[in-house]
Scaffold this motif. Structure first.
Motif, PDB file in Angstrom:
ATOM      1  N   ALA A 122       0.774  -1.147  -0.150  1.00 36.70           N
ATOM      2  CA  ALA A 122       0.040  -0.111  -0.005  1.00 36.70           C
ATOM      3  C   ALA A 122       0.770   1.298   0.122  1.00 36.70           C
ATOM      4  N   ILE A 123       1.868   1.019   0.746  1.00 35.59           N
ATOM      5  CA  ILE A 123       2.706   2.327   0.864  1.00 35.59           C
ATOM      6  C   ILE A 123       3.369   2.661  -0.299  1.00 35.59           C
ATOM      7  N   LEU A 126       0.842   4.236  -2.781  1.00 39.59           N
ATOM      8  CA  LEU A 126       0.658   5.609  -2.485  1.00 39.59           C
ATOM      9  C   LEU A 126       1.872   6.526  -2.678  1.00 39.59           C
ATOM     10  N   ALA A 127       2.985   6.170  -2.147  1.00 42.00           N
ATOM     11  CA  ALA A 127       4.186   6.807  -2.326  1.00 42.00           C
ATOM     12  C   ALA A 127       4.623   7.227  -3.876  1.00 42.00           C
ATOM     13  N   GLN A 130       2.733  10.083  -5.618  1.00 40.49           N
ATOM     14  CA  GLN A 130       3.319  11.359  -4.970  1.00 40.49           C
ATOM     15  C   GLN A 130       4.798  11.429  -5.526  1.00 40.49           C
ATOM     16  N   GLY A 131       5.407  10.532  -6.194  1.00 42.07           N
ATOM     17  CA  GLY A 131       6.601  10.791  -6.593  1.00 42.07           C
ATOM     18  C   GLY A 131       7.420  10.701  -5.412  1.00 42.07           C
ATOM     19  N   PHE A 132       7.119  10.045  -4.616  1.00 41.46           N
ATOM     20  CA  PHE A 132       8.080   9.955  -3.121  1.00 41.46           C
ATOM     21  C   PHE A 132       8.723   8.545  -3.109  1.00 41.46           C
ATOM     22  N   ALA A 133       9.705   8.417  -2.873  1.00 43.06           N
ATOM     23  CA  ALA A 133      10.479   7.430  -2.684  1.00 43.06           C
ATOM     24  C   ALA A 133      10.632   6.627  -1.379  1.00 43.06           C
ATOM     25  N   PRO A 134       9.911   5.815  -0.936  1.00 45.01           N
ATOM     26  CA  PRO A 134       9.976   5.251   0.581  1.00 45.01           C
ATOM     27  C   PRO A 134      11.163   4.484   0.638  1.00 45.01           C
ATOM     28  N   ARG A 135      11.617   4.675   1.969  1.00 48.91           N
ATOM     29  CA  ARG A 135      12.874   3.931   2.361  1.00 48.91           C
ATOM     30  C   ARG A 135      12.589   3.072   3.544  1.00 48.91           C
TER      31      ARG A 135
END
Lengths: 154, 154
Positions: A122-123, A126-127, A130-135
């Motif tokens: 899910a993360i 969703l990330a 948003q163009g977000f790179a989850p670590r």
DNA sequence: TTGCTTGCAAATGATTTGCACTGCT
DNA sequence: AGCAGTGCAAATCATTTGCAAGCAA
């Protein structure tokens, strides 16, 4: 014994990571790692110093900064006065925290692998949207710990 | 208009909660609530003051403390220098945070109701096994925000 | 009037840093 | 010798607090 090997392994890994960054595994740093691995959850600096009384406060802060830099220690900040420190997850395993709203204590807990997977996927979705790179992710469960519940009951 | 009603509703609710605790909804407090509801994610004090320049810093801190006490504002602490403030979830809805490890910015996101439910029930089970009474949970997703990704690409 | 709010300036307290000294290597 | 690590004391900086003045009930 498994226990001794685990402890030896831990120190060995820490040593390697420090060397890889041209840092020494000094006695002070060993004491800090010992203290962190001895407790069930994250620890504040005053608590850490109780367990390693020969350490100067400033050295503790400095060494924790180095250990964090090298990825051996993680620093947590909750509302409380002091920050908390714990060994990095790749040394201890992925986990989350029960945070007591009254006394500020923190306890480790784990979720099922299945749930962690759903969460991760899910993360990711969703990330990426948003163009977000989850670590990595952290879950803090706030509430009242058993000690504080007992106290409020009287 | 729906927008105006929403804003009016917000202030009305805030007013009620303050009155219920024998507190006044002063102009300063109104400005703070306005600023918090205007932005997409949590805000630091310096940012807040930019949007309400007539406020004294100490008053901002004091009013945020009151608003937090009454359950209108939530205070978040990440690693960054400043704490973040946002409207409480019962005014804005349950959500989580994308936290940029490089620039420290924080963005709101939501998970599916299904996933939140699985999570809540897992948390209930696990907390009860520890004698812990959970009140709410927070998930922080750490990584790199789109702006910082663009910067590192050059 | 009575007491909550506010702004300013001063205090607090966790964390950081300068510096001189010790001890690896 | 040369440089990383350490302890002490002093500095930093977000946040808190004391106090005198302003304002609402």
């Amino acid at each position: 014994m498994a226990t001794m090997n685990a402890a030896a392994d831990l120190h060995h890994q820490v040593d390697e990571r420090l060397r890889a960054r041209d840092q020494r595994y000094t006695e002070s740093r060993r004491q800090i790692v010992e203290a962190l691995s001895a407790t069930a959850g994250p620890v504040t600096l005053p608590t850490l110093l109780e367990q390693a009384p020969s350490l100067a406060q400033s050295s503790a802060y400095r060494n924790l900064a180095v250990l964090e830099e090298v990825g051996i220690v993680r620093r947590l900040v909750h509302g409380a006065d002091h920050a908390f420190y714990e060994l990095a997850e790749d040394l201890t395993g992925h986990h989350h925290h029960l945070v007591c709203e009254r006394c500020g204590s923190v306890q480790d807990v784990t979720l099922s692998a299945r749930l962690e997977q759903s969460l991760d996927s899910a993360i990711d979705d969703l990330a990426k949207a948003q163009g977000f790179a989850p670590r990595h992710h952290t879950i803090d469960i706030h509430g009242l710990c058993s000690v504080c519940i007992a106290e409020s009951t009287h």
